[in-house]
Scaffold this motif. Structure first.
Motif, mmCIF file in Angstrom:
data_model
loop_
_atom_site.group_PDB
_atom_site.id
_atom_site.type_symbol
_atom_site.label_atom_id
_atom_site.label_comp_id
_atom_site.label_asym_id
_atom_site.label_seq_id
_atom_site.Cartn_x
_atom_site.Cartn_y
_atom_site.Cartn_z
ATOM 1 N N ALA A 82 -51.379 -9.193 60.647
ATOM 2 C CA ALA A 82 -50.190 -9.137 59.790
ATOM 3 C C ALA A 82 -49.713 -7.706 59.614
ATOM 4 O O ALA A 82 -48.516 -7.419 59.680
ATOM 5 C CB ALA A 82 -50.496 -9.765 58.434
ATOM 6 N N ALA A 83 -50.642 -6.790 59.393
ATOM 7 C CA ALA A 83 -50.252 -5.389 59.231
ATOM 8 C C ALA A 83 -49.666 -4.830 60.518
ATOM 9 O O ALA A 83 -48.707 -4.042 60.498
ATOM 10 C CB ALA A 83 -51.459 -4.556 58.787
ATOM 11 N N THR B 85 -56.146 -3.295 55.529
ATOM 12 C CA THR B 85 -54.927 -4.026 55.866
ATOM 13 C C THR B 85 -53.893 -3.921 54.753
ATOM 14 O O THR B 85 -52.719 -3.611 54.997
ATOM 15 C CB THR B 85 -55.252 -5.497 56.140
ATOM 16 O OG1 THR B 85 -56.256 -5.574 57.168
ATOM 17 C CG2 THR B 85 -54.016 -6.253 56.589
ATOM 18 N N ALA C 50 -41.356 -7.839 52.427
ATOM 19 C CA ALA C 50 -42.146 -8.228 53.589
ATOM 20 C C ALA C 50 -43.623 -7.907 53.380
ATOM 21 O O ALA C 50 -44.506 -8.695 53.767
ATOM 22 C CB ALA C 50 -41.621 -7.522 54.838
ATOM 23 N N ALA C 51 -43.915 -6.763 52.767
ATOM 24 C CA ALA C 51 -45.308 -6.389 52.515
ATOM 25 C C ALA C 51 -45.972 -7.369 51.554
ATOM 26 O O ALA C 51 -47.113 -7.807 51.776
ATOM 27 C CB ALA C 51 -45.378 -4.965 51.961
ATOM 28 N N ALA D 281 -46.540 -10.760 53.324
ATOM 29 C CA ALA D 281 -47.702 -10.700 54.213
ATOM 30 C C ALA D 281 -48.998 -10.662 53.412
ATOM 31 O O ALA D 281 -49.994 -11.301 53.789
ATOM 32 C CB ALA D 281 -47.595 -9.473 55.117
ATOM 33 N N LEU E 58 -50.070 -2.044 54.706
ATOM 34 C CA LEU E 58 -48.858 -2.775 54.324
ATOM 35 C C LEU E 58 -48.090 -2.051 53.228
ATOM 36 O O LEU E 58 -46.882 -1.800 53.345
ATOM 37 C CB LEU E 58 -49.227 -4.181 53.854
ATOM 38 C CG LEU E 58 -49.627 -5.210 54.918
ATOM 39 C CD1 LEU E 58 -50.095 -6.498 54.260
ATOM 40 C CD2 LEU E 58 -48.457 -5.490 55.850
ATOM 41 N N VAL F 98 -49.864 -14.161 52.106
ATOM 42 C CA VAL F 98 -50.396 -15.003 53.189
ATOM 43 C C VAL F 98 -51.844 -14.630 53.483
ATOM 44 O O VAL F 98 -52.702 -15.508 53.682
ATOM 45 C CB VAL F 98 -49.516 -14.857 54.453
ATOM 46 C CG1 VAL F 98 -50.176 -15.536 55.645
ATOM 47 C CG2 VAL F 98 -48.133 -15.448 54.212
ATOM 48 N N LEU F 99 -52.144 -13.336 53.507
ATOM 49 C CA LEU F 99 -53.514 -12.896 53.760
ATOM 50 C C LEU F 99 -54.464 -13.325 52.639
ATOM 51 O O LEU F 99 -55.624 -13.669 52.905
ATOM 52 C CB LEU F 99 -53.552 -11.378 53.913
ATOM 53 C CG LEU F 99 -52.895 -10.813 55.181
ATOM 54 C CD1 LEU F 99 -52.966 -9.299 55.176
ATOM 55 C CD2 LEU F 99 -53.585 -11.359 56.417
ATOM 56 N N PHE G 147 -46.151 -6.059 60.806
ATOM 57 C CA PHE G 147 -45.287 -5.399 59.812
ATOM 58 C C PHE G 147 -44.873 -4.019 60.299
ATOM 59 O O PHE G 147 -43.698 -3.653 60.264
ATOM 60 C CB PHE G 147 -46.028 -5.295 58.484
ATOM 61 C CG PHE G 147 -45.254 -4.567 57.415
ATOM 62 C CD1 PHE G 147 -44.355 -5.250 56.611
ATOM 63 C CD2 PHE G 147 -45.429 -3.213 57.216
ATOM 64 C CE1 PHE G 147 -43.635 -4.586 55.632
ATOM 65 C CE2 PHE G 147 -44.722 -2.540 56.243
ATOM 66 C CZ PHE G 147 -43.828 -3.239 55.448
#
Length: 360
Positions: A221-222, A301, A320-321, A324, A305, A327-328, A225
């Motif tokens: 994810a990172a 991570t 967005a950060a 994400a 972000l 979700v993580l 991003f």
């Protein structure tokens, strides 16, 4: 059509003859094949000497021309590149060179030639210019503080609650169908005891790779991003002139995260325990090792972000950060109990551990 209007304005000013009205930059020359806007030109200079300056040029000829900037000051190298301007248009052209420190104006000149034909003579032969290089904005390293201020607390939120849930229901939720007899669902108590961290996970064997399974999924994810928001061209279009310093901060954060995430598997070995019935060899991972490694990976991570979002400092980057990160967190809440359960109860009766699924 729109690109041609500066040319028409320039021609009109030349025809009128008087000095341009207040608020318009004076022309460096009258007539000829091209014009460079007059006045003081201010560029920027970074700490390593890289200097850039942008000039406004008008091509009065029908052919595309290339411009060459030469500064008389010996402390500057030759400008790289020859930006071009299409015929009967105007626009900004940027030159880059390497200059020594100094705030005094540097005298020089701009010459032009037809693209593809250096020998073709254009008038004027050169237009004098004066350029001053101001120190560029230094990189602001304060976004890196998000590793401690937010990444570390979020990592604890991601790991501790699912671990406590697993202690309460180590074998998961009871199956709703009566056809499936209930397993021993006894809790691992007391939940606050640190002794549970030393429990072995024989179901996680050498076939399971923490870095390739868990850490790679989390750090993906990172990586996505930073690719979307912190790519060189994309970032320059988003933050403009501050792109250079912002890219530097994001690059340092990415390198820091790579080191932190890369150290995650080391904690599995650090937290292993040796037992006499295993020949004095630390064969199995422990609960503490999995939890500490997960914390380390999440700190790295989350840190990347939010450091990147703080460096860009725009609402879409922050949204967005956070998206994400959420979700993580959900992924971690699901994967940590599953990893512990497979490690604790995943061994068949013969004692040979089975590999944990790479989908974790």
């Amino acid at each position: 059509m729109l690109a041609a209007w500066p040319v028409a304005l320039t021609l009109a000013l030349h025809a009128l003859g008087p000095t341009p009205a207040e608020g318009l930059a004076p022309l460096a020359t009258a007539g000829g094949d091209y014009v460079i806007s007059g006045g003081a030109h201010e560029g920027t200079r970074t700490a390593d000497g890289t200097s850039t300056v942008t000039l406004s040029a008008t091509n009065l000829s029908a052919e595309e021309i290339a411009l060459v900037l030469t500064l008389d000051d010996g402390s500057c190298s030759t400008a790289t590149g020859e930006p071009s301007v299409p015929g009967h248009t105007s626009g900004d052209v940027t030159f880059e060179m390497n200059c020594a420190a100094g705030g005094a104006p540097r005298e020089g000149s701009v010459a032009a030639h037809a693209v593809g034909n250096v020998e073709q003579t254009l008038t004027p032969a050169a237009i004098p210019v004066a350029v001053t290089f101001a120190p560029g904005s230094p990189s602001d390293w304060s976004p890196l503080r998000w590793y401690l201020w937010l990444a570390a607390p979020l990592a604890v939120v991601g790991v501790v609650p699912p671990y406590l849930f697993w202690l309460n229901r180590p074998r998961g939720n009871p199956h709703p169908s009566p056809a499936h007899p209930a397993k021993d669902a006894s809790k691992i108590e007391p939940w606050w005891s640190p002794k549970h961290l030393s429990l072995s996970l024989p179901g996680i064997t050498a076939d399971w790779d923490f870095k390739e399974n868990w850490a790679s999924s989390v750090s993906l994810a990172a990586a996505l991003f930073t690719t979307v928001f912190a790519g060189g061209d994309a970032l320059e279009s988003i933050v403009g002139k501050e792109a250079t310093s912002t890219v530097g901060v994001v690059a340092v954060a990415a390198a820091l995260t790579a080191g932190i995430v890369g150290s995650g598997p080391l904690w599995l070995t650090i937290c292993k325990r040796r037992f006499d019935d295993q020949g004095g060899i630390a064969r199995h991972n422990t609960i503490g090792g999995v939890l500490v490694a997960s914390l380390v990976v999440l700190v790295g991570t989350f840190g990347l972000l939010f450091s990147a979002a703080a460096a860009i400092d725009l609402a879409p980057a922050w949204l967005a950060a956070w998206a994400a990160a959420l979700v993580l967190l959900v992924y971690t809440w699901k994967s940590v109990p599953q990893t512990l359960a497979l490690g604790r109860f995943g061994s068949p009766p013969d004692g040979h551990g089975q590999a944990v699924s790479a989908s974790l």
